[in-house]
Design a protein around this motif. Structure first.
Motif, PDB file in Angstrom:
ATOM      1  N   LYS A   1       0.463  -1.636   0.327  1.00 26.05           N
ATOM      2  CA  LYS A   1       0.136   0.069  -0.238  1.00 26.05           C
ATOM      3  C   LYS A   1       1.052   1.292   0.217  1.00 26.05           C
ATOM      4  CE  LYS A   1      -2.392  -1.066   3.925  1.00 26.05           C
ATOM      5  NZ  LYS A   1      -1.160  -2.825   4.029  1.00 26.05           N
ATOM      6  N   SER A   2       2.259   1.102   0.297  1.00 26.19           N
ATOM      7  CA  SER A   2       2.847   2.923   0.832  1.00 26.19           C
ATOM      8  C   SER A   2       3.699   2.278  -0.666  1.00 26.19           C
ATOM      9  CB  SER A   2       3.862   2.332   2.219  1.00 26.19           C
ATOM     10  OG  SER A   2       2.687   1.998   3.253  1.00 26.19           O
ATOM     11  N   THR A   3       3.538   1.410  -1.090  1.00 31.26           N
ATOM     12  CA  THR A   3       4.687   1.521  -1.568  1.00 31.26           C
ATOM     13  C   THR A   3       4.004   2.273  -2.910  1.00 31.26           C
ATOM     14  OG1 THR A   3       5.752  -0.383  -1.281  1.00 31.26           O
ATOM     15  CG2 THR A   3       6.344   0.762  -3.906  1.00 31.26           C
ATOM     16  N   LEU A   4       2.674   1.699  -3.472  1.00 29.22           N
ATOM     17  CA  LEU A   4       1.658   1.827  -4.132  1.00 29.22           C
ATOM     18  C   LEU A   4       1.305   4.057  -3.800  1.00 29.22           C
ATOM     19  CD1 LEU A   4      -0.168   1.164  -6.019  1.00 29.22           C
ATOM     20  CD2 LEU A   4      -2.312   0.656  -4.958  1.00 29.22           C
ATOM     21  N   LEU A   5       1.461   4.069  -2.713  1.00 29.49           N
ATOM     22  CA  LEU A   5       1.186   5.240  -2.265  1.00 29.49           C
ATOM     23  C   LEU A   5       2.107   6.614  -2.797  1.00 29.49           C
ATOM     24  CD1 LEU A   5      -0.358   7.840  -0.544  1.00 29.49           C
ATOM     25  CD2 LEU A   5       1.930   7.824   0.528  1.00 29.49           C
ATOM     26  N   ASN A   6       3.402   6.176  -2.540  1.00 32.31           N
ATOM     27  CA  ASN A   6       4.540   6.313  -2.865  1.00 32.31           C
ATOM     28  C   ASN A   6       4.588   6.716  -4.752  1.00 32.31           C
ATOM     29  OD1 ASN A   6       5.523   6.932  -0.868  1.00 32.31           O
ATOM     30  ND2 ASN A   6       7.315   5.218  -0.682  1.00 32.31           N
ATOM     31  N   ALA A   7       4.324   5.455  -5.361  1.00 29.13           N
ATOM     32  CA  ALA A   7       4.313   5.105  -7.105  1.00 29.13           C
ATOM     33  C   ALA A   7       3.523   6.668  -7.476  1.00 29.13           C
ATOM     34  CB  ALA A   7       4.091   4.096  -7.795  1.00 29.13           C
ATOM     35  N   LEU A   8       2.140   6.609  -6.362  1.00 34.30           N
ATOM     36  CA  LEU A   8       1.264   6.788  -7.214  1.00 34.30           C
ATOM     37  C   LEU A   8       1.309   8.825  -7.539  1.00 34.30           C
ATOM     38  CD1 LEU A   8      -2.015   5.634  -6.254  1.00 34.30           C
ATOM     39  CD2 LEU A   8      -1.388   6.092  -8.460  1.00 34.30           C
ATOM     40  N   LEU A   9       2.632   9.089  -5.913  1.00 31.81           N
ATOM     41  CA  LEU A   9       2.781  10.067  -5.744  1.00 31.81           C
ATOM     42  C   LEU A   9       3.702  11.115  -6.443  1.00 31.81           C
ATOM     43  CD1 LEU A   9       1.923  10.402  -1.551  1.00 31.81           C
ATOM     44  CD2 LEU A   9       0.892  11.859  -3.978  1.00 31.81           C
ATOM     45  N   GLU A  10       5.230   9.767  -6.944  1.00 34.05           N
ATOM     46  CA  GLU A  10       6.216  10.020  -7.292  1.00 34.05           C
ATOM     47  C   GLU A  10       6.678  10.605  -6.932  1.00 34.05           C
ATOM     48  OE1 GLU A  10       5.823  10.718 -11.764  1.00 34.05           O
ATOM     49  OE2 GLU A  10       4.117  11.018 -12.051  1.00 34.05           O
ATOM     50  N   GLU A  11       7.085  10.198  -5.662  1.00 32.77           N
ATOM     51  CA  GLU A  11       8.034  10.200  -4.386  1.00 32.77           C
ATOM     52  C   GLU A  11       7.707   9.637  -3.131  1.00 32.77           C
ATOM     53  OE1 GLU A  11       6.989  13.957  -1.124  1.00 32.77           O
ATOM     54  OE2 GLU A  11       5.524  13.937  -2.565  1.00 32.77           O
ATOM     55  N   GLU A  12       8.854   9.350  -2.342  1.00 31.18           N
ATOM     56  CA  GLU A  12       9.456   8.699  -2.206  1.00 31.18           C
ATOM     57  C   GLU A  12       8.355   8.853  -0.483  1.00 31.18           C
ATOM     58  OE1 GLU A  12      10.195   5.127  -2.435  1.00 31.18           O
ATOM     59  OE2 GLU A  12      10.258   6.177  -3.711  1.00 31.18           O
TER      60      GLU A  12
ATOM     61  N   PHE B   1     -17.167  -8.557  -4.212  1.00 29.01           N
ATOM     62  CA  PHE B   1     -17.100  -6.784  -4.322  1.00 29.01           C
ATOM     63  C   PHE B   1     -16.735  -7.325  -6.196  1.00 29.01           C
ATOM     64  CE2 PHE B   1     -13.943  -7.073  -0.752  1.00 29.01           C
ATOM     65  CZ  PHE B   1     -14.284  -5.612  -0.212  1.00 29.01           C
ATOM     66  N   ALA B   2     -18.374  -8.613  -6.808  1.00 31.22           N
ATOM     67  CA  ALA B   2     -18.011  -9.158  -8.488  1.00 31.22           C
ATOM     68  C   ALA B   2     -18.269  -7.611  -9.164  1.00 31.22           C
ATOM     69  CB  ALA B   2     -19.586  -9.854  -8.144  1.00 31.22           C
ATOM     70  N   SER B   3     -19.077  -6.622  -8.730  1.00 29.16           N
ATOM     71  CA  SER B   3     -19.485  -5.620  -9.922  1.00 29.16           C
ATOM     72  C   SER B   3     -18.434  -4.850  -9.495  1.00 29.16           C
ATOM     73  CB  SER B   3     -20.422  -5.008  -9.405  1.00 29.16           C
ATOM     74  OG  SER B   3     -20.611  -4.141  -8.304  1.00 29.16           O
ATOM     75  N   CYS B   4     -17.231  -4.591  -8.590  1.00 27.32           N
ATOM     76  CA  CYS B   4     -16.025  -3.569  -8.758  1.00 27.32           C
ATOM     77  C   CYS B   4     -15.053  -3.990  -9.871  1.00 27.32           C
ATOM     78  CB  CYS B   4     -15.632  -2.915  -7.717  1.00 27.32           C
ATOM     79  SG  CYS B   4     -16.589  -3.458  -6.272  1.00 27.32           S
ATOM     80  N   PRO B   5     -14.028  -3.024 -10.674  1.00 29.10           N
ATOM     81  CA  PRO B   5     -13.469  -3.319 -11.213  1.00 29.10           C
ATOM     82  C   PRO B   5     -11.725  -3.614 -10.632  1.00 29.10           C
ATOM     83  CG  PRO B   5     -13.362  -0.401 -10.670  1.00 29.10           C
ATOM     84  CD  PRO B   5     -14.538  -1.399 -10.181  1.00 29.10           C
ATOM     85  N   VAL B   6     -11.262  -4.697 -11.512  1.00 33.41           N
ATOM     86  CA  VAL B   6     -10.282  -5.138 -10.783  1.00 33.41           C
ATOM     87  C   VAL B   6      -8.417  -4.392 -11.816  1.00 33.41           C
ATOM     88  CG1 VAL B   6      -8.697  -7.118  -9.808  1.00 33.41           C
ATOM     89  CG2 VAL B   6     -11.324  -7.211 -10.307  1.00 33.41           C
ATOM     90  N   VAL B   7      -7.614  -4.033 -11.112  1.00 28.70           N
ATOM     91  CA  VAL B   7      -7.024  -3.548 -11.439  1.00 28.70           C
ATOM     92  C   VAL B   7      -5.661  -4.176 -11.320  1.00 28.70           C
ATOM     93  CG1 VAL B   7      -5.633  -2.226 -12.789  1.00 28.70           C
ATOM     94  CG2 VAL B   7      -8.048  -1.438 -11.914  1.00 28.70           C
ATOM     95  N   TYR B   8      -4.655  -4.707 -11.951  1.00 27.60           N
ATOM     96  CA  TYR B   8      -3.235  -5.067 -12.051  1.00 27.60           C
ATOM     97  C   TYR B   8      -1.890  -4.380 -12.344  1.00 27.60           C
ATOM     98  CZ  TYR B   8      -6.291  -9.212 -11.323  1.00 27.60           C
ATOM     99  OH  TYR B   8      -7.069 -10.536 -10.733  1.00 27.60           O
TER     100      TYR B   8
ATOM    101  N   ALA C   1       4.744  -0.425 -13.403  1.00 27.13           N
ATOM    102  CA  ALA C   1       3.113  -1.730 -14.126  1.00 27.13           C
ATOM    103  C   ALA C   1       2.199  -1.314 -13.952  1.00 27.13           C
ATOM    104  CB  ALA C   1       4.025  -3.166 -15.162  1.00 27.13           C
ATOM    105  N   GLY C   2       1.206  -1.315 -14.870  1.00 24.98           N
ATOM    106  CA  GLY C   2      -0.017  -0.384 -15.078  1.00 24.98           C
ATOM    107  C   GLY C   2      -0.267   0.107 -14.121  1.00 24.98           C
ATOM    108  N   LEU C   3       0.065   1.185 -13.770  1.00 26.44           N
ATOM    109  CA  LEU C   3      -0.748   1.707 -13.000  1.00 26.44           C
ATOM    110  C   LEU C   3      -1.456   3.202 -13.477  1.00 26.44           C
ATOM    111  CD1 LEU C   3       2.528   4.080 -11.238  1.00 26.44           C
ATOM    112  CD2 LEU C   3       0.422   2.349  -9.835  1.00 26.44           C
ATOM    113  N   ASP C   4      -0.638   3.184 -15.236  1.00 28.42           N
ATOM    114  CA  ASP C   4      -1.806   4.203 -15.477  1.00 28.42           C
ATOM    115  C   ASP C   4      -3.375   3.564 -15.988  1.00 28.42           C
ATOM    116  OD1 ASP C   4      -0.597   2.173 -17.300  1.00 28.42           O
ATOM    117  OD2 ASP C   4      -1.043   2.584 -18.846  1.00 28.42           O
ATOM    118  N   ARG C   5      -3.541   1.866 -15.930  1.00 24.66           N
ATOM    119  CA  ARG C   5      -5.191   1.299 -15.703  1.00 24.66           C
ATOM    120  C   ARG C   5      -5.212   2.025 -14.249  1.00 24.66           C
ATOM    121  NH1 ARG C   5      -2.117  -3.131 -18.143  1.00 24.66           N
ATOM    122  NH2 ARG C   5      -1.681  -3.622 -16.110  1.00 24.66           N
ATOM    123  N   LEU C   6      -4.219   1.820 -13.726  1.00 25.77           N
ATOM    124  CA  LEU C   6      -4.898   2.295 -12.120  1.00 25.77           C
ATOM    125  C   LEU C   6      -5.474   3.781 -12.225  1.00 25.77           C
ATOM    126  CD1 LEU C   6      -6.055   2.043  -9.043  1.00 25.77           C
ATOM    127  CD2 LEU C   6      -2.962   2.229  -8.770  1.00 25.77           C
ATOM    128  N   GLU C   7      -5.040   4.543 -12.496  1.00 24.94           N
ATOM    129  CA  GLU C   7      -4.866   5.900 -13.021  1.00 24.94           C
ATOM    130  C   GLU C   7      -6.598   6.379 -13.639  1.00 24.94           C
ATOM    131  OE1 GLU C   7      -0.863   8.068 -12.737  1.00 24.94           O
ATOM    132  OE2 GLU C   7      -2.640   8.916 -14.641  1.00 24.94           O
TER     133      GLU C   7
END
Ligand code: GTP
Ligand code: MG
Length: 406
Positions: free
Chosen positions: A210-221, A328-335, A342-348
């Motif tokens: 989760k924290s790694t993903l936060l940093n990746a989305l913020l583009e900072e550590e 969560f069957a109706s929720c989108p799943v992003v890898y 990899a795949g961050l653009d899909r999450l965005e």
């Protein structure tokens, strides 16, 4: 003092800057400025509208700052009220000292917010009311797109569409007016998000990234990442702008059986976030089955948007087959791989999906419903249109925009 009708306000942001501007408005603006301004060639009183004078602010024979004084039309229009801008050197001390001098010369120091108040008695969706509300929000807006949106509304984008809907109603074109109103209402969710970024909680078991993903989305550590589970304790919250739309990302403790009291209270903060977020990013390690990952997940606020994020994609040759857990069957799943991005653009894309179609028109200067006052008023017009017909809606809309019937 009679001159208290004249106000002086610092209208540039505090802090170090190239210049700082003090706006002086009121019947005695020229006398107030000339009380402290010594012009090199001319004083404030002799300045024609639209021209500038170089000189200095002088107090008790002492030169306080070298300034340029401009005589302009007041921002609210109407050249009859004298209006001057004193351009000082930018440091906050210089600007505040010049303001103090203007006060000593008889001006009333007023906060800049006084410039962003609708005129008394103005209709709630009149051009001047919309302008005042947009400008009042401008200093707090967290993204460029939000600032552009507010400036376009202050410039009349929303008001002009309201006028055109009025014209359609006058022409008896109820259906066209209804679709124009729907199109306008469809801008409200982006308008709201630009001013109040959706609260986006990263939730899931410990150590899933989760924290790694936060940093990746913020583009900072920003958050500490560690291979041991149970790393994050306090909530780490930062705003990330994705394609111009701000999201308040909140990283919190992973959900697991707490090892100590400190971790137990950190996990209870995660449960509070889950119960209070607008968007829940449910992060799991793709090597685990998602249903197992979310067994202990605290309840997510009803109505919150849920996106499942399978992380550590780099550790598997391909995204796993299989369905998300039933609830969560109706929720989108992003890898994604937060580590390799990899795949961050899909999450965005998944995050901005509800705003996507409104972003282009908004950045091109289109209208936007940006506050609850406008939204509630327009929803009422829509109800009038459906329940009572175009005549009632026209009367309601005219009242809102401050237009009297011919
Ligand atoms: N290979 C791989 N490792 C990752 C990825 N994301 C995170 N990790 C690693 O997983 C471990 C845990 O990462 P964190 O970001 O601290 O995980 P967390 O979910 O915030 O953990 P807690 O705060 O303890 O709940 C660290 O060693 C990260 O380097 C990824 O996409 N790929
Ligand atoms: Mg963490």
């Amino acid at each position: 003092m009679a001159r208290q009708m004249t106000s002086a306000s610092i209208i540039t942001p505090p802090g170090e800057g190239g210049i700082g501007i003090i706006a002086v408005l009121g019947p005695d603006a020229a006398e107030v400025v000339d009380g402290v301004f010594v012009g090199t060639r001319r004083n404030a009183r002799s300045l024609p509208l639209g021209s500038i004078a170089h000189g200095a602010i002088v107090r008790d024979g002492q030169r306080i700052d070298e300034v340029i004084v401009a005589r302009l039309t007041p921002p609210s229009g109407g050249a009859e009220t004298p209006y001057y801008e004193v351009n000082c050197h930018g440091g906050i001390v210089a600007v505040r000292t010049v303001l103090r001098c203007l006060q000593e010369a008889g001006a009333r120091a007023a906060p800049w917010q006084d410039w962003a108040v609708p005129p008394p008695g103005a209709a709630p969706l009149s051009a001047s009311s919309i302008q005042a509300r947009a400008l009042a929000r401008l200093p707090h807006v967290p993204s460029r797109l939000g600032a552009a949106m507010l400036l376009h509304q202050a410039d009349g984008a929303l008001y002009r569409v309201l006028e055109s809907i009025t014209e359609l109603l006058v022409a008896g074109k109820g259906t066209e007016a209804a679709s124009a109103l729907e199109a306008l209402l469809a801008t409200a969710s982006l308008g709201h998000a630009l001013l109040a970024p959706p609260r986006t909680a990263l939730l899931g078991p410990a150590n899933v990234g989760k924290s790694t993903l936060l940093n990746a989305l913020l583009e900072e550590e920003r958050a500490i990442v560690h291979h041991e589970p149970g790393t994050t304790r306090d909530v780490v919250s930062e705003t990330a702008c994705l394609r111009g739309v701000p999201f308040e990302l909140m990283d919190c403790a992973g959900i697991r059986a707490a090892q100590d009291d400190l971790e137990a209270s950190a996990i209870s903060r995660s449960a509070e976030l889950a119960a209070d977020c607008d968007i829940a990013l449910l992060v799991f390690d793709i090597r685990e089955r998602p249903e197992r990952s979310f067994q202990a997940l605290p309840p997510v606020r009803e109505g919150a948007r849920v996106i499942l994020v399978g992380n550590k994609l780099d550790l598997l040759p391909a995204p796993p087959a299989g369905l998300p857990p039933e609830r969560f069957a109706s929720c989108p799943v992003v890898y994604v791989s937060a580590r390799s991005r990899a795949g961050l653009d899909r999450l965005e894309s998944a995050l901005i999906e509800p705003f996507e179609s409104a972003i282009g028109p908004c950045s091109a200067g289109g209208p936007a419903v940006f506050d609850a006052e406008a939204l509630d008023a327009l929803l009422a017009v829509r109800s009038q249109l459906t329940a009572d017909g175009p005549g009632a809606a026209l009367a309601g809309l005219r009242r809102l925009i401050g237009q009297s019937p011919p």
